[in-house]
Design a protein around this motif. Structure first.
Motif, PDB file in Angstrom:
ATOM      1  N   VAL A   1      25.604  14.534 -52.607  1.00 38.17           N
ATOM      2  CA  VAL A   1      25.758  15.769 -51.839  1.00 38.17           C
ATOM      3  C   VAL A   1      27.164  15.834 -51.235  1.00 38.17           C
ATOM      4  O   VAL A   1      27.846  14.824 -51.113  1.00 38.17           O
ATOM      5  CB  VAL A   1      24.700  15.868 -50.712  1.00 38.17           C
ATOM      6  N   GLU A   2      27.567  17.032 -50.859  1.00 41.26           N
ATOM      7  CA  GLU A   2      28.861  17.207 -50.219  1.00 41.26           C
ATOM      8  C   GLU A   2      28.888  16.528 -48.851  1.00 41.26           C
ATOM      9  O   GLU A   2      27.858  16.411 -48.185  1.00 41.26           O
ATOM     10  CB  GLU A   2      29.162  18.696 -50.051  1.00 41.26           C
ATOM     11  N   ASP A   3      30.090  16.127 -48.436  1.00 41.27           N
ATOM     12  CA  ASP A   3      30.236  15.463 -47.140  1.00 41.27           C
ATOM     13  C   ASP A   3      29.722  16.354 -46.010  1.00 41.27           C
ATOM     14  O   ASP A   3      29.074  15.867 -45.073  1.00 41.27           O
ATOM     15  CB  ASP A   3      31.700  15.098 -46.895  1.00 41.27           C
ATOM     16  N   ARG A   4      30.010  17.628 -46.083  1.00 39.94           N
ATOM     17  CA  ARG A   4      29.581  18.536 -45.024  1.00 39.94           C
ATOM     18  C   ARG A   4      28.064  18.613 -44.953  1.00 39.94           C
ATOM     19  O   ARG A   4      27.477  18.624 -43.853  1.00 39.94           O
ATOM     20  CB  ARG A   4      30.168  19.923 -45.263  1.00 39.94           C
ATOM     21  N   THR A   5      27.420  18.634 -46.105  1.00 41.06           N
ATOM     22  CA  THR A   5      25.959  18.702 -46.150  1.00 41.06           C
ATOM     23  C   THR A   5      25.342  17.438 -45.574  1.00 41.06           C
ATOM     24  O   THR A   5      24.374  17.497 -44.796  1.00 41.06           O
ATOM     25  CB  THR A   5      25.478  18.917 -47.591  1.00 41.06           C
TER      26      THR A   5
ATOM     27  N   LEU B   1      23.349  14.868 -38.388  1.00 41.49           N
ATOM     28  CA  LEU B   1      23.326  15.422 -37.032  1.00 41.49           C
ATOM     29  C   LEU B   1      21.988  16.080 -36.711  1.00 41.49           C
ATOM     30  O   LEU B   1      21.364  15.800 -35.685  1.00 41.49           O
ATOM     31  CB  LEU B   1      24.459  16.426 -36.866  1.00 41.49           C
ATOM     32  N   TYR B   2      21.549  16.943 -37.589  1.00 35.54           N
ATOM     33  CA  TYR B   2      20.326  17.705 -37.319  1.00 35.54           C
ATOM     34  C   TYR B   2      19.066  16.928 -37.687  1.00 35.54           C
ATOM     35  O   TYR B   2      18.105  16.867 -36.905  1.00 35.54           O
ATOM     36  CB  TYR B   2      20.353  19.016 -38.097  1.00 35.54           C
ATOM     37  N   GLY B   3      19.074  16.286 -38.867  1.00 28.57           N
ATOM     38  CA  GLY B   3      17.874  15.623 -39.344  1.00 28.57           C
ATOM     39  C   GLY B   3      17.613  14.275 -38.722  1.00 28.57           C
ATOM     40  O   GLY B   3      16.460  13.913 -38.483  1.00 28.57           O
ATOM     41  N   MET B   4      18.677  13.507 -38.431  1.00 27.40           N
ATOM     42  CA  MET B   4      18.489  12.136 -37.971  1.00 27.40           C
ATOM     43  C   MET B   4      18.772  11.948 -36.486  1.00 27.40           C
ATOM     44  O   MET B   4      18.176  11.074 -35.860  1.00 27.40           O
ATOM     45  CB  MET B   4      19.382  11.194 -38.791  1.00 27.40           C
ATOM     46  N   ARG B   5      19.681  12.742 -35.928  1.00 32.53           N
ATOM     47  CA  ARG B   5      20.005  12.588 -34.502  1.00 32.53           C
ATOM     48  C   ARG B   5      19.317  13.627 -33.636  1.00 32.53           C
ATOM     49  O   ARG B   5      19.295  13.498 -32.400  1.00 32.53           O
ATOM     50  CB  ARG B   5      21.512  12.658 -34.289  1.00 32.53           C
ATOM     51  N   GLY B   6      18.794  14.678 -34.238  1.00 25.34           N
ATOM     52  CA  GLY B   6      18.114  15.710 -33.472  1.00 25.34           C
ATOM     53  C   GLY B   6      19.049  16.641 -32.729  1.00 25.34           C
ATOM     54  O   GLY B   6      18.644  17.283 -31.764  1.00 25.34           O
ATOM     55  N   THR B   7      20.312  16.740 -33.172  1.00 24.79           N
ATOM     56  CA  THR B   7      21.256  17.666 -32.552  1.00 24.79           C
ATOM     57  C   THR B   7      20.794  19.101 -32.788  1.00 24.79           C
ATOM     58  O   THR B   7      20.301  19.436 -33.868  1.00 24.79           O
ATOM     59  CB  THR B   7      22.661  17.471 -33.141  1.00 24.79           C
ATOM     60  N   ALA B   8      20.963  19.949 -31.789  1.00 22.44           N
ATOM     61  CA  ALA B   8      20.541  21.349 -31.912  1.00 22.44           C
ATOM     62  C   ALA B   8      21.213  22.000 -33.112  1.00 22.44           C
ATOM     63  O   ALA B   8      22.405  21.781 -33.377  1.00 22.44           O
ATOM     64  CB  ALA B   8      20.881  22.110 -30.638  1.00 22.44           C
ATOM     65  N   VAL B   9      20.443  22.830 -33.823  1.00 18.57           N
ATOM     66  CA  VAL B   9      20.941  23.409 -35.069  1.00 18.57           C
ATOM     67  C   VAL B   9      22.170  24.294 -34.837  1.00 18.57           C
ATOM     68  O   VAL B   9      23.077  24.335 -35.667  1.00 18.57           O
ATOM     69  CB  VAL B   9      19.821  24.181 -35.788  1.00 18.57           C
TER      70      VAL B   9
ATOM     71  N   ALA C   1      24.521  23.861 -32.608  1.00 22.83           N
ATOM     72  CA  ALA C   1      25.681  22.986 -32.436  1.00 22.83           C
ATOM     73  C   ALA C   1      26.141  22.423 -33.777  1.00 22.83           C
ATOM     74  O   ALA C   1      27.348  22.292 -34.034  1.00 22.83           O
ATOM     75  CB  ALA C   1      25.338  21.847 -31.470  1.00 22.83           C
ATOM     76  N   VAL C   2      25.196  22.095 -34.642  1.00 21.14           N
ATOM     77  CA  VAL C   2      25.537  21.581 -35.970  1.00 21.14           C
ATOM     78  C   VAL C   2      26.219  22.675 -36.795  1.00 21.14           C
ATOM     79  O   VAL C   2      27.168  22.418 -37.537  1.00 21.14           O
ATOM     80  CB  VAL C   2      24.283  21.047 -36.680  1.00 21.14           C
ATOM     81  N   ALA C   3      25.722  23.894 -36.642  1.00 23.14           N
ATOM     82  CA  ALA C   3      26.342  25.016 -37.359  1.00 23.14           C
ATOM     83  C   ALA C   3      27.794  25.204 -36.937  1.00 23.14           C
ATOM     84  O   ALA C   3      28.680  25.424 -37.769  1.00 23.14           O
ATOM     85  CB  ALA C   3      25.534  26.287 -37.108  1.00 23.14           C
ATOM     86  N   ASP C   4      28.053  25.116 -35.637  1.00 18.49           N
ATOM     87  CA  ASP C   4      29.425  25.236 -35.144  1.00 18.49           C
ATOM     88  C   ASP C   4      30.302  24.115 -35.680  1.00 18.49           C
ATOM     89  O   ASP C   4      31.481  24.322 -35.991  1.00 18.49           O
ATOM     90  CB  ASP C   4      29.433  25.212 -33.613  1.00 18.49           C
ATOM     91  N   ASP C   5      29.739  22.926 -35.781  1.00 16.91           N
ATOM     92  CA  ASP C   5      30.507  21.752 -36.200  1.00 16.91           C
ATOM     93  C   ASP C   5      30.799  21.756 -37.694  1.00 16.91           C
ATOM     94  O   ASP C   5      31.877  21.330 -38.141  1.00 16.91           O
ATOM     95  CB  ASP C   5      29.733  20.485 -35.822  1.00 16.91           C
ATOM     96  N   THR C   6      29.843  22.230 -38.496  1.00 15.93           N
ATOM     97  CA  THR C   6      29.975  22.125 -39.952  1.00 15.93           C
ATOM     98  C   THR C   6      30.349  23.432 -40.642  1.00 15.93           C
ATOM     99  O   THR C   6      30.754  23.423 -41.812  1.00 15.93           O
ATOM    100  CB  THR C   6      28.648  21.629 -40.561  1.00 15.93           C
TER     101      THR C   6
END
Length: 323
Positions: free
Chosen positions: A268-272, A278-286, A288-293
Motif C-alpha cells: 500500500v502507499e505510505d500515506r494509506t 493513526l486511525y486504525g491502530m492508535r485511535g486518532t480521530a478521523v 485529525a487523520v484527514a488533516d494529516d494525510t
C-alpha cells in the motif's frame, strides 16, 4: 471448556475470564456486567460477547477507551468474530483468546520427548558459526496437514522465531543474557539436524513443537549453569500452566501480526499505511487523520477496513501453515 476464555497476559493481575455464551455476556466497569474490569479507562459496559452460527464474536458497546483486536481498534458498535489466540486489549489489560470450538490438545510438555532434540551447545562453536553463516536453508516438512512443506532460509527462520524463543525464555525466569544463549542453542540445534529434519505432525503443530524444543533448551542451559552459579540442584522450570502457556501463544500471535503487517505495508502507499496506523491502530480521530494525510474520512475508514481484512487473511493462512 467454556465457549470463551480470556487469559490475562498483560496488565493488572486477574483470574482468567471464562464465559459460556448461551446468552450474550457483558464486560465493563459496572457491577451489573457479567465480567467486571475495575479501571477508570473501562466504560460501564465496554464490550459484549456472543455466539452465532459463525462462531464467537465481540461487540464494542460504544466504549470510551475502545477495544483493540489484534492491534486494530474496533469501531463504536462494531461486531467482530474471534479466532483462537487472538489478542484483545481493553484499558490496561491484554488478553489472549481461547475458544472451545478450536481447542486442539497438545502433548504435555513435561511428559513427551521433542521430535527433534536440540543438541547442547558447544563451548567453542566458531567452526559451526561459520557453517551456520553459509548454510542457506532448512527444509521443514509437515505432511499430514500440509503445513510448512517448504524450504525456509536461515535468516528468515531466525527473523520469524527469534523474538518468540527469547521472549519465552525471559518469561520463564532467565536473565537477558541467558535468554540470548537459549536462542542461540535452539537455532544451532536446528542447524545441526537440518539435513535430516522431518517434523512428525502427529506430535502436534509446529507452534507446539518449537515451544517444546525451546523448553528443552532452557532446561539444558540451566543444568549446565548450576555448578558455576551455585544454583539449587532441585530447581526445575515451573510447570506450563494455562497462563504461562498463554505467554508463548501471545508472542507467537504477535510475530504473526508483525509478519502480516510487514507484508501488507509493502503493498500500500505510505500515506494509506500512515492513515491506518493513526486511525486504525492508535485511535486518532478521523478528522485529525484527514488533516494529516490529505485523505477523506471515507477513504480513511475504507483503508482501515481493507487493510484489516488483508492482515487477518494473512494471519489465518500462517496459522494454518504453522499452528
Amino acid at each position: 471448556m467454556p465457549d470463551l476464555a480470556l487469559i490475562i497476559v498483560g496488565g493488572p493481575a486477574m483470574d482468567p475470564v471464562e464465559l459460556d455464551l448461551e446468552k450474550p455476556r457483558t464486560a465493563g466497569r459496572s457491577s451489573s456486567c457479567d465480567v467486571v474490569f475495575d479501571d477508570p479507562s473501562i466504560s460501564r459496559v465496554h464490550v459484549e460477547f456472543g455466539k452465532d452460527a459463525a462462531g464467537i464474536f465481540i461487540t464494542d458497546m460504544e466504549s470510551r477507551g475502545g477495544v483493540f483486536l489484534n492491534r486494530v481498534r474496533l469501531e463504536a458498535g462494531q461486531q467482530e468474530h474471534l479466532s483462537n489466540r487472538d489478542l484483545l486489549v481493553m484499558g490496561p489489560w491484554s488478553m489472549l483468546v481461547r475458544l472451545a470450538s478450536d481447542a486442539t490438545p497438545e502433548p504435555a510438555l513435561e511428559d513427551t520427548e521433542s521430535p527433534t532434540e536440540v543438541p547442547e551447545a558447544q563451548e567453542d562453536s566458531s567452526r559451526e558459526d561459520a557453517m551456520y553463516a553459509t548454510r542457506a536453508s532448512i527444509f521443514m516438512r509437515l505432511r499430514a496437514d500440509g503445513t510448512l512443506d517448504r524450504e525456509v532460509g536461515w535468516n528468515e527462520f531466525a527473523e520469524k522465531y527469534s523474538r518468540v524463543i527469547a521472549g519465552f525464555a525471559r518469561n520463564a525466569g532467565l536473565r537477558s543474557q541467558d535468554a540470548d544463549d537459549v536462542l542461540q542453542d535452539v537455532l544451532m540445534g536446528f542447524f545441526r539436524v537440518s539435513a535430516d529434519f522431518a517434523y512428525d505432525p502427529a506430535k502436534g503443530r509446529f507452534r507446539g513443537y518449537l515451544k517444546r524444543v525451546t523448553l528443552n533448551a532452557i532446561r539444558s542451559r540451566h543444568r549446565r549453569r548450576r555448578p558455576d552459579l551455585n544454583l539449587d540442584p532441585d530447581w526445575e522450570l515451573p510447570a506450563m500452566d494455562q497462563s504461562t502457556d498463554a505467554i508463548w501463544d501471545r508472542q507467537w500471535t504477535e510475530q504473526l501480526l508483525n509478519r502480516a503487517m510487514d507484508q501488507v505495508r509493502e503493498s500500500v502507499e505510505d500515506r494509506t499505511w500512515k492513515a491506518f496506523e493513526l486511525y486504525g491502530m492508535r485511535g486518532t480521530a478521523v478528522d485529525a487523520v484527514a488533516d494529516d494525510t490529505g485523505m477523506t474520512a471515507e477513504a480513511i475508514r475504507h483503508a482501515k477496513m481493507r487493510i484489516t481484512k488483508q492482515i487477518r487473511e494473512i494471519v489465518n493462512r500462517l496459522r494454518e501453515e504453522e499452528g
